[in-house]
Design an enzyme around this catalytic site. Structure first.
Site, PDB file in Angstrom:
ATOM      1  CE  LYS A 180      -1.882   2.781   2.835  1.00 54.56           C
ATOM      2  NZ  LYS A 180      -1.986   3.998   1.988  1.00 54.56           N
ATOM      3  CD  GLU A 254      14.737   2.321   9.643  1.00 57.68           C
ATOM      4  OE1 GLU A 254      15.042   3.407  10.184  1.00 57.68           O
ATOM      5  OE2 GLU A 254      15.182   1.228  10.026  1.00 57.68           O
ATOM      6  CB  CYS A 288      13.459  10.226   7.087  1.00 60.07           C
ATOM      7  SG  CYS A 288      14.282   8.964   6.106  1.00 60.07           S
ATOM      8  CD  GLU A 389      10.606  13.836  10.597  1.00 58.75           C
ATOM      9  OE1 GLU A 389      11.470  13.324   9.864  1.00 58.75           O
ATOM     10  OE2 GLU A 389       9.615  13.203  11.013  1.00 58.75           O
TER      11      GLU A 389
END
Length: 497
Positions: A180, A254, A288, A389
């Site tokens: 997905k 991750e 990231c 973040e």
């Protein structure tokens, strides 16, 4: 309103057949550089579609497990050729869908083909061990076997290379896959699945469903047939997935990063600036491993900031399809609003917005999610812009007085994905390598980028820290060891000599 002229509708792949969602609904993928353009229309899948995909993968698993590794490799090699054959088309589609520059899209598609070839080869080297036994009549060894059905859930920022580095080792090891992709970038994910399907994968080995996580997520991670879940995305989403994964299933995640670049007083400042710009502003900061904090020694702080602002002013912002653009739009409206919100938060916290941070929405930029890269100075380590973040082109510059304080500030966040230092001092390089809390450590290199043949993953809240992605170690996640005790009867001979 989005322009709807000649829009193609793309289907799910379940059990080897291209099918529509049982919901009867679709959603549009939009060009973030021009939100009036619909790139494609995709299935708004629901749980019934996911269950069908999982059951198809479960049914296909025994036969796929029995396929010779060399035959599985042939299919991965063929899929790599198909990606390279369609390189220009796929790169353009990726740029239209995600926003990154055409050069970056070409590189990503090429890398994905390389990854397929890498795991096609590595799949031939999956092996167990023979072990000594105290019993001379027992032969002890281990053998590696595939897990079964693997769920692959991926983000939009590297919408083909991240899926490939999960799907390729899963298939090479003999697992079947339910994939997905992120709803912002389903078209390039479709192209990957199409290449694998056309390369000859048997029905049910690779299954593809599109749609929102809220409508598909529960069975993807909790169905009894799912033996492993691999996910890349936000830490918040990862925590939610982890709560729903069955105890018997493996999980690999991750997640986020707040990656530092430390600039010491002996650094080549021009080089340091290029590393900061590449890590913090390329890909519109949507990586990231992107550089979001630059920790600079006091002696060179002002000179570094001056050079960084001057370099940022030279960057060309625009549609990634143009040959001139160095920075494209943010991927969607939510990303744009998030970045603008953090710019406001930084200012409210007392940091100085030394450059950029404003939306660009006039002329050719009117229909896109463009923002000028932001540079904050006077940032304290405890500020939200230095801790959370942002996932956009925002760099916080933090001034420090000594090397050990730089290490402390670098480590003083909940993440630990990638970190870099710029220095010519070997001793301090080594101290940094030994003491930085990060899964990826770089010296005189940007925080972004990783080789496909080496492990990738973070520490702390950046990763589940169970199994690494990329490289040979990635195969460990997709296989389990079976220990065999093989009894051997002692031979009796008919003669004495």
């Amino acid at each position: 309103m989005a322009i709807e002229t000649a829009i193609r509708t793309f289907k799910n792949l379940i059990g080897g057949e291209w099918t529509e969602s049982s919901s009867g609904r679709t959603f549009d993928s939009i060009n973030p550089a021009n939100k009036t353009e619909v790139v494609g229309r995709f299935q708004a899948s629901v749980e019934d579609d996911v269950v069908q995909a999982i059951e198809s993968a479960e049914k296909a698993f025994p036969a796929w497990k029995a396929v010779a590794p060399s035959k599985r490799a042939e299919m991965l090699y063929k899929a790599a050729v198909l990606l390279e054959t369609g390189l220009e088309q796929y790169a353009e589609e990726l740029t239209r869908e995600e926003g990154k520059t055409l050069a970056a899209s070409r590189m990503e598609v090429k890398r994905s083909a390389q990854t397929l070839r890498y795991y096609a080869s590595e799949g031939l080297n999956i092996a167990g061990d023979t072990l000594p036994s105290d019993d001379p009549t027992t032969f002890v060894y281990t053998k590696k076997e595939p897990l079964g059905v693997v769920t692959v859930i991926t983000p939009w920022n590297f919408p083909i290379s991240i899926p490939v580095r999960k799907i390729a080792p899963a298939l090479a090891a003999g697992n079947t896959v339910v994939f997905k992709p992120a709803s912002d970038t389903p078209l390039i994910a479709f192209r990957l699945v199409e290449a694998l399907h056309n390369a000859g994968l048997p029905a049910g080995v690779i299954n593809f469903v599109t749609g929102s996580a809220s409508k598909t997520g529960v069975p993807l991670v909790s169905h009894p047939a799912v033996k492993a879940v691999t996910f890349t995305g936000s830490t918040g989403a990862g925590e939610n997935i982890r709560r729903n994964v069955r105890l018997s299933a493996r999980i690999q995640m991750e997640l986020g990063g707040k990656n530092p670049l430390i600039v010491l007083e002996d650094a080549d400042l021009d080089h340091a600036v290029e590393l900061a710009v590449k890590g913090g502003f390329e890909l519109t900061g949507q990586a990231c491993t992107g550089t979001s904090r630059v920790i600079v020694m006091e002696q060179v702080h002002d000179a570094f900031v001056e050079k960084l602002i001057a370099r940022a002013k030279t960057l060309t912002i625009g549609n990634g399809l143009s040959g001139e653009a160095e920075i494209g739009p943010l991927a969607n409206e939510s990303q744009l609003n998030n970045v603008l919100d953090y710019v406001a938060i930084g200012q409210a916290e007392g940091a100085e917005l030394a450059y950029g941070g404003e939306r660009i929405d006039e002329g050719e930029y009117a229909n896109g999610y463009f923002v000028r890269p932001a540079i904050f100075t006077g940032v304290r380590p405890d500020m939200r812009i230095a801790q959370e973040e942002i996932f956009g082109p925002v760099i916080s510059v933090i001034r420090v007085k000594c090397f050990k304080n730089a290490i402390r500030v670098a480590n003083d966040v909940e993440y630990g994905l990638s970190a870099s230092i710029v220095t010519s001092d070997y001793n301090r390089m080594q101290y940094f390598i030994d003491h930085i809390q990060s899964g990826i450590v770089k010296v005189n290199r940007t925080t972004t980028g990783n080789a496909l043949n080496v492990p990738f993953g973070g520490l702390k809240m950046s990763s589940t820290a169970t199994f690494r992605e990329s490289g040979r170690e990635a195969l460990d996640f997709y296989t389990h060891s079976k220990t065999v005790y093989h009894g051997i009867q002692e031979l009796k001979f008919c003669c004495s000599k």
